[in-house]
Design an enzyme around this catalytic site. Structure first.
Site, PDB file in Angstrom:
ATOM      1  N   LEU A   3      21.149   5.977 -34.589  1.00  0.00           N
ATOM      2  CA  LEU A   3      21.133   6.817 -33.384  1.00  0.00           C
ATOM      3  C   LEU A   3      21.683   6.046 -32.197  1.00  0.00           C
ATOM      4  CD1 LEU A   3      17.715   8.684 -33.706  1.00  0.00           C
ATOM      5  CD2 LEU A   3      19.982   9.669 -33.880  1.00  0.00           C
ATOM      6  N   CYS A   4      21.962   6.787 -31.129  1.00  0.00           N
ATOM      7  CA  CYS A   4      22.458   6.240 -29.872  1.00  0.00           C
ATOM      8  C   CYS A   4      21.595   5.044 -29.458  1.00  0.00           C
ATOM      9  CB  CYS A   4      22.414   7.317 -28.803  1.00  0.00           C
ATOM     10  SG  CYS A   4      22.746   6.745 -27.148  1.00  0.00           S
ATOM     11  N   PRO A   5      22.126   3.932 -29.021  1.00  0.00           N
ATOM     12  CA  PRO A   5      23.541   3.663 -28.750  1.00  0.00           C
ATOM     13  C   PRO A   5      24.244   2.933 -29.887  1.00  0.00           C
ATOM     14  CG  PRO A   5      22.252   1.889 -27.859  1.00  0.00           C
ATOM     15  CD  PRO A   5      21.293   2.779 -28.614  1.00  0.00           C
TER      16      PRO A   5
END
Lengths: 193, 86
Positions: B16-18
């Site tokens: 997931l982000c980042p």
């Protein structure tokens, strides 16, 4: 006011139209943005020390570094905890006073203050984040350090909380409000978290 | 038009982000200008993060599409052949 302007396909001078002027101004703004060093810098203040608020500064810092920005994160007040060697057992989140926190069962506000609720909420958040595949705060902090993000501890709040330089991880720098402001005024991205 | 063949593949499925942009940035550093990186991701945020990252860093997003729930991006490393000093 008419501006005299020579165009490539028309050797005669003609007055510039408003559209010409707009185009020139747009091009100049774009060029200034491309060459402005402040466009390549980000300055972030991390002021919170709870588990939920530990993520945003490190997520934004690592993403900004990945985008090629020079990044500094200033840790102040409770945010200082995020730089401590023993930070993990200090990171918690409490449902008290946080009506937005998702709870497994609906709960009266008073119950959220019962003993054990903080530990439960903290465990819940950690397992939820792990299950979804979010990097841990330790991992994100590591990514920031590896990508050259400068981590700066606020010396004033260190003094107040009685934290010593040795309490922090290697690579931490030390500074004050003046240091932050001096960098922030040269950064287009400047955030208070 | 057939998609260009990739020089390197990066699997960011499940991250997931980042992390997708962090991994892409690292991988791009070791590629040569003009080389193509193929990225696989499942983070929906990548739909906006990867194009924005490419624009910020002077790399080119050649194309992206979805293949049975996986986002596939083709990025060409910028610099080198077509950059001229302003």
């Amino acid at each position: 006011m008419a501006v005299e302007l020579r165009t490539a396909d028309d050797a005669d001078l003609r007055p510039a139209t408003l559209a010409d002027v707009r185009q020139i101004v747009r091009a100049e703004i774009e060029r200034a943005f491309q060459t402005d060093p402040a466009a390549r810098r980000a300055c972030i203040i991390a002021s919170k020390g709870t588990l939920d608020w530990a993520y945003p500064p490190f997520i934004l810092g690592s993403a900004a570094a990945a985008a090629g920005l020079e990044v500094s994160i200033f840790f102040t007040f409770y945010g200082l905890n995020l730089l401590r060697k023993d930070f993990e057992h200090r990171l918690a989140v409490s449902p008290v006073g946080n009506p937005a926190m998702p709870m497994p069962i609906p709960m009266a506000d008073l119950f959220t203050a019962m003993p054990g609720m903080k530990a439960m909420a903290t465990g819940m958040m950690k397992s939820m984040f792990r299950k979804k595949g979010v990097a841990t705060v330790r991992e994100l902090r590591g990514v920031c350090l590896e990508s050259g993000v400068r981590l700066v501890a606020c010396t004033m709040t260190m003094e107040v909380f009685g934290y010593a330089k040795e309490d922090f991880i290697d690579g931490v720098e030390f500074g004050g409000a003046g240091a932050f402001l001096s960098e922030a005024r040269r950064s287009h991205v400047s955030l208070f978290i | 038009m057939a998609a260009p063949a990739e020089d390197k593949m990066l699997d960011c499925r499940g991250l997931l982000c980042p992390m997708p942009v962090v991994r892409v940035a690292r991988q791009m550093k070791v590629l040569q200008p003009g080389q193509v990186l193929k990225l696989l991701a499942t983070d929906r945020g990548a739909c906006t993060d990867i194009p924005a990252w490419a624009e910020d860093t002077g790399n080119r997003l050649l194309e992206w599409h979805e293949e049975s729930g996986v986002l596939v991006f083709l990025l060409r490393k910028g610099g080198g052949e077509c950059t001229s000093p302003a």
